[in-house]
Design a protein around this motif. Structure first.
Motif, PDB file in Angstrom:
ATOM      1  N   GLY A   8       0.772  -1.240   0.000  1.00  0.00           N
ATOM      2  CA  GLY A   8       0.000   0.000   0.000  1.00  0.00           C
ATOM      3  C   GLY A   8       0.794   1.275   0.000  1.00  0.00           C
ATOM      4  O   GLY A   8       0.240   2.350   0.277  1.00  0.00           O
ATOM      5  N   HIS A   9       2.091   1.207  -0.325  1.00  0.00           N
ATOM      6  CA  HIS A   9       2.922   2.414  -0.277  1.00  0.00           C
ATOM      7  C   HIS A   9       2.397   3.499  -1.214  1.00  0.00           C
ATOM      8  O   HIS A   9       2.510   4.688  -0.922  1.00  0.00           O
ATOM      9  N   GLY A  10       1.839   3.080  -2.347  1.00  0.00           N
ATOM     10  CA  GLY A  10       1.353   4.048  -3.325  1.00  0.00           C
ATOM     11  C   GLY A  10       0.110   4.806  -2.893  1.00  0.00           C
ATOM     12  O   GLY A  10      -0.285   5.773  -3.542  1.00  0.00           O
ATOM     13  N   LEU A  11      -0.513   4.383  -1.793  1.00  0.00           N
ATOM     14  CA  LEU A  11      -1.679   5.101  -1.280  1.00  0.00           C
ATOM     15  C   LEU A  11      -1.316   6.458  -0.707  1.00  0.00           C
ATOM     16  O   LEU A  11      -2.154   7.352  -0.630  1.00  0.00           O
ATOM     17  N   PHE A  12      -0.056   6.610  -0.289  1.00  0.00           N
ATOM     18  CA  PHE A  12       0.333   7.737   0.537  1.00  0.00           C
ATOM     19  C   PHE A  12       1.101   8.796  -0.253  1.00  0.00           C
ATOM     20  O   PHE A  12       1.993   8.480  -1.040  1.00  0.00           O
ATOM     21  N   LEU A  13       0.748  10.059  -0.001  1.00  0.00           N
ATOM     22  CA  LEU A  13       1.461  11.201  -0.552  1.00  0.00           C
ATOM     23  C   LEU A  13       1.817  12.140   0.591  1.00  0.00           C
ATOM     24  O   LEU A  13       0.985  12.414   1.466  1.00  0.00           O
TER      25      LEU A  13
ATOM     26  N   ALA B 160       2.503  20.594  -8.343  1.00  0.00           N
ATOM     27  CA  ALA B 160       3.628  20.284  -7.452  1.00  0.00           C
ATOM     28  C   ALA B 160       3.806  18.770  -7.316  1.00  0.00           C
ATOM     29  O   ALA B 160       2.857  17.998  -7.462  1.00  0.00           O
ATOM     30  N   ALA B 161       5.036  18.374  -7.040  1.00  0.00           N
ATOM     31  CA  ALA B 161       5.350  16.950  -6.842  1.00  0.00           C
ATOM     32  C   ALA B 161       5.211  16.597  -5.362  1.00  0.00           C
ATOM     33  O   ALA B 161       5.824  17.227  -4.503  1.00  0.00           O
ATOM     34  N   TRP B 162       4.397  15.592  -5.082  1.00  0.00           N
ATOM     35  CA  TRP B 162       4.234  15.059  -3.732  1.00  0.00           C
ATOM     36  C   TRP B 162       5.139  13.834  -3.589  1.00  0.00           C
ATOM     37  O   TRP B 162       5.282  13.047  -4.523  1.00  0.00           O
ATOM     38  N   GLN B 163       5.725  13.659  -2.424  1.00  0.00           N
ATOM     39  CA  GLN B 163       6.562  12.493  -2.177  1.00  0.00           C
ATOM     40  C   GLN B 163       5.683  11.275  -1.937  1.00  0.00           C
ATOM     41  O   GLN B 163       4.791  11.283  -1.085  1.00  0.00           O
TER      42      GLN B 163
ATOM     43  N   ALA C 132       7.981  10.260  -6.645  1.00  0.00           N
ATOM     44  CA  ALA C 132       7.098  11.405  -6.491  1.00  0.00           C
ATOM     45  C   ALA C 132       5.878  11.207  -7.361  1.00  0.00           C
ATOM     46  O   ALA C 132       5.866  10.396  -8.300  1.00  0.00           O
ATOM     47  N   SER C 133       4.820  11.974  -7.066  1.00  0.00           N
ATOM     48  CA  SER C 133       3.568  11.829  -7.795  1.00  0.00           C
ATOM     49  C   SER C 133       2.814  13.143  -7.734  1.00  0.00           C
ATOM     50  O   SER C 133       2.937  13.915  -6.775  1.00  0.00           O
TER      51      SER C 133
END
Length: 301
Positions: free
Chosen positions: A267-272, A286-289, A296-297
């Motif tokens: 589930g790492h991709g759930l988080f920004l 803007a790029a979120w980590q 980044a995303s």
């Protein structure tokens, strides 16, 4: 007028107030965000700052709004910070009459009058994030922000609170700071809706603790991971997917949170993650980590 009236005690003699459409906008806006500084209200409403400040002052002294006393210490050293407002008893009564507000209106003023500084500062950070998103939606035009009360969630009385079971049988409650959605057209022009759970992190909570019985940010991460793996978001809220946005105080804190997130099983991709400097620019470009270190995303990717 501001200099002649007390800041945190209502004046006994005040000019009469005839509520305007803009006054009602102010009251509803503050109810939606729980607390807002005057600068935030001005940014969201537009128009003459001086006129809005005058209306805020009248709404406070007539009991429609509260000025939490937790902010008094700001003015002991400097009066430069804009005043924070919450809903007053008359404001609660107005909303009960006009939109059917369920909470007893007499409780609003007292609660907002005595809240502590930590609670107030956290609520204002949440408001800062939501304000940045709302203003970015206006700028882009094709993106629509939906707040909790605008989401068609068919669930129990408190749909945005739930419980999950994590490792070793621990049960945790999950209460996001805000739940919202963004509607936008995809490359084919089809309307898409992305759901988000917001966590406003002021850096006061330990990232990890020795046991899960103690509050920590890692415990929050585990609860959201379990929400995803157990598909509680689908059963409880009827939404296909979500992402968790965390806005915190510094780049150093972001690094610590991402490191904790990278240790999750899935589930790492759930988080920004981002620090609050992201709020001063275009929050969509803007790029979120990501929860995966080094990745980044964008908010709508």
């Amino acid at each position: 007028m501001e200099s002649r009236l007390p800041r945190f005690n209502r004046a006994t003699a005040i000019v009469p107030l005839q509520l305007t459409k803009r006054d009602r906008e102010i009251i509803r806006l503050i109810h939606r965000h729980r607390f807002l500084r005057s600068r935030q209200i001005i940014a969201l409403l537009g128009g003459s700052p001086q006129q809005i400040l005058r209306r805020l002052q009248l709404l406070y002294h007539h009991g429609y709004l509260e000025r939490p006393r937790a902010q008094i210490q700001y003015y002991e050293s400097s009066g430069s910070k804009s005043i924070a407002y919450g809903l007053g008893n008359k404001g609660g009564l107005l909303l009960k009459q006009e939109i059917g507000l369920a909470v007893h209106p007499d409780s609003w003023g007292e609660k907002n009058h005595v809240i502590g500084r930590v609670y107030l500062e956290h609520a204002l950070l949440v408001a800062d994030v939501m304000m940045a998103i709302e203003l970015a939606c206006r700028k882009h035009g094709g993106i629509r922000l939906l707040y909790e009360d605008q989401l068609a969630i068919h669930s129990e009385r408190q749909p945005f609170q739930w419980r999950v079971k994590i490792q070793n049988g621990w049960k945790l409650g999950v209460v996001p700071d805000r739940v919202f959605a963004l509607e936008f057209p995809d490359a084919n022009g089809t309307s898409q809706r992305a759901y988000f759970f917001l966590e406003a992190d002021r850096g006061t909570m330990p990232v990890t603790r020795r046991t899960l019985s103690q509050t920590s940010f890692r415990r929050k991460l585990l609860a959201y991971e379990a929400t995803w793996t157990q598909k509680i978001h689908q059963r409880h809220l009827g939404i296909h997917r979500f992402r968790v946005l965390t806005v915190t105080t510094s780049a150093t804190r972001v690094k610590s949170l991402v490191e904790a997130c990278s240790q999750l099983k899935c589930g790492h991709g759930l988080f920004l993650f981002a620090d609050k400097t992201i709020l001063s620019g275009d929050i969509f470009s803007a790029a979120w980590q990501s929860g995966k270190q080094g990745e980044a995303s964008g908010l709508l990717d």
